[in-house]
Design a protein around this motif. Structure first.
Motif, short mmCIF file in Angstrom:
data_model
loop_
_atom_site.label_atom_id
_atom_site.label_comp_id
_atom_site.label_asym_id
_atom_site.label_seq_id
_atom_site.Cartn_x
_atom_site.Cartn_y
_atom_site.Cartn_z
N GLN A 1 -10.19 6.75 -5.74
CA GLN A 1 -9.00 6.09 -5.23
C GLN A 1 -8.83 6.40 -3.74
N VAL A 2 -8.44 5.39 -2.98
CA VAL A 2 -8.20 5.55 -1.55
C VAL A 2 -6.73 5.93 -1.36
N GLY B 1 -1.68 4.52 0.32
CA GLY B 1 -3.14 4.45 0.49
C GLY B 1 -3.56 3.77 1.78
N ASN B 2 -2.67 3.77 2.77
CA ASN B 2 -3.01 3.05 4.00
C ASN B 2 -3.75 3.95 4.99
N ARG B 3 -5.06 3.99 4.81
CA ARG B 3 -5.88 4.72 5.75
C ARG B 3 -6.97 3.81 6.27
N ASP B 4 -7.45 4.15 7.46
CA ASP B 4 -8.47 3.35 8.11
C ASP B 4 -9.78 3.48 7.34
N PHE B 5 -10.57 2.42 7.35
CA PHE B 5 -11.86 2.47 6.68
C PHE B 5 -12.92 2.98 7.65
N SER B 6 -13.62 4.03 7.26
CA SER B 6 -14.75 4.46 8.06
C SER B 6 -16.01 4.38 7.22
N GLU C 1 -7.54 15.11 -0.62
CA GLU C 1 -8.02 13.75 -0.33
C GLU C 1 -9.44 13.56 -0.85
N PHE D 1 -10.77 10.99 -3.65
CA PHE D 1 -11.78 10.02 -3.23
C PHE D 1 -13.01 10.09 -4.14
N ARG E 1 -2.42 16.00 9.54
CA ARG E 1 -3.12 14.82 9.05
C ARG E 1 -2.14 13.87 8.35
N GLY F 1 0.78 -1.24 0.00
CA GLY F 1 0.00 0.00 0.00
C GLY F 1 0.81 1.28 0.00
#
Lengths: 310, 310
Positions: free
Chosen positions: A273-274, A304-309, A264, A268, A228, A47
């Protein structure tokens, strides 16, 4: 580090990494009045581009017993992946209060996380003791010519991919934290196309690279910056990376937190794309400093390593 | 509707739509023990397959004065885009309390939103009155052969793209709401490969399509179902789509809300793609009904229009 070393790094890592695509978006181009080429390192193994540098270094080690790194971010996953490729163990030293999400990600790649009693203050001592005890090899996240050469393969690839389409970027923008990615890319791009400008991008609250280039010496932040963009919270450039940036980089853009969030959001909603906040830094620079930039731009979406909300 | 009509639809819409990529993910394949081909309609113009159906119909109209649709979802954006391609106006009738985000999206595509005093109950009457007043053409979201033929081009494309890689999916899974997408895809796939199974996927709380195929008649939900998958909240299949599904579809899988959320999370974190809940339905079926499914599967990621949350 020169172009030949980046070519050599490319030959080492190519079997274990993706040639990530160079994406385009007519919507974004129309919105921003630019021609953007987006190097999609969020689609890289682990990622982020960090897999390149970790592999580039790890594959030069002679019979390493294992790999050790100090990281709770994308470098940790890069090192864990490199260890798996080599078939050796990875030890990752992380503060006890690091995000459980990041610890889980490193463990998912088969690494062992050492966090019991570890703090930001004592982690280097912990790592030093572990290195002596285990005989593992230490992988620095950026201040190492072999790591930076690995990251430089991003520049090599994007230049070839753009050329294949008959497009020659007038400028290349990449995030800058410790400077490994930017040093590698600048070395590759300036060798391939000396007139193409290369810029780093960092948050305004973490603008040590900008200050360092202005002052002509490494400026160190007093404390970890609040931003961020967690991939560029590094306190300063490295002794290896700084002189390269000084020689080859045309400038550093500092961007606001609002511009990062908006970049971002655009990635998105428009490109679907994440991309993590750090990966959105180059687009944030286009939003905030577009008037100072040429038309045809390559932007490095670094991860692209972000948490899924939900 | 037959394969020739889907070919004709493809010829009409090809200049104005993307051949969306067929994505693969070794991570997902390893995790689920399947070989997955992901048809990326979230990367389609307007962010969903609905642009295909709207264009397919709109491009057959002779000198339309404008287009009118009843929709607050992806069909609205599809119609707005089709109107722009034709150079005519789009009128979208939406309930006053529809999401401001969706109204803004429709307006961003140049459509006029009619919502003053509009409710779920009176919107058909409002639309009827507007049609008489304006002489615009009405575009149904699914129960129209030309619309369904447009959606069928998704099947046409994915089969050709898979074949080019030497892969022949044993089953194709797509979300089912009103049934336009599923009817179009089933018609295309069964003509090209009669032994390939075609399945619809819907949330357990909105399983009217499953009940309809079991009962042999259109079953209508008593009220709009509560589900994350807002693209399939339709109350029933259409008179045109139902007999096609009955003839050509091998079954309907109902999936839990938990499976939908987990499928979204997997697509987000593993493939770094922004897919809306409805677009994650096919992957949710693999998570929940994988044992009943063959190994090589094509999944239609139908759309990517979700709100950005930082």
């Amino acid at each position: 580090m020169d172009l030949a070393e980046i070519h050599a790094a490319f030959r080492r890592i190519a079997p274990y990494t993706h040639r990530t695509p160079l994406l385009t978006s007519r919507l974004l181009d129309a919105l921003l009045g630019k021609r953007l080429l987006l190097k999609a390192e969020h689609l890289q193994k682990t990622g982020s581009f960090k897999a390149r540098g970790a592999l580039s270094k790890a594959l030069t080690l002679e019979n390493p017993k294992g790999l050790l790194a100090l990281s709770s971010g994308n470098h940790a996953q890069g090192v864990a992946y490199a260890a798996r490729v080599l078939g050796v163990k990875a030890l990752l030293v992380m503060p006890e209060d690091a995000s459980p999400f990041k610890k889980a990600a490193a463990r998912a790649y088969g690494a062992e996380v050492v966090d019991r009693g570890v703090t930001v203050e004592n982690r280097e001592a912990v790592a030093q003791a572990l290195l002596q005890e285990t005989g593992y090899a230490f992988l620095h996240p950026f201040d190492d010519p072999l790591v930076a050469a690995g990251q430089g393969t991003v520049g090599l690839e994007l230049w070839a991919q753009a050329g294949k389409r008959g497009v020659f970027p007038e400028a290349v923008l990449a995030p800058v934290g410790g400077g490994g990615l930017l040093a590698g890319i600048a070395t590759a791009i300036k060798a391939l196309s000396p007139t193409t400008r290369v810029y780093g991008v960092e948050p305004v609250g973490a603008d040590d690279a900008r200050q360092s280039l202005l002052k002509g010496e490494i400026v160190r932040l007093a404390e970890p910056p609040k931003t961020r963009a967690d991939g560029v919270r590094t306190l300063s450039l490295g002794r290896f990376t700084f002189p390269i940036l000084r020689e080859k980089v045309d400038g550093i853009f500092a961007v606001s937190e609002e511009a990062i969030l908006e970049a971002e959001r655009l990635l998105f909603t428009r490109t679907k794309q994440v991309v993590e906040p750090t990966g959105a830094l180059p687009l944030a620079a286009v939003l905030e400093h577009g008037a100072s930039l040429p038309e045809t731009l390559a932007l490095v979406l670094s991860g692209g390593n972000r948490d899924f909300s939900p």
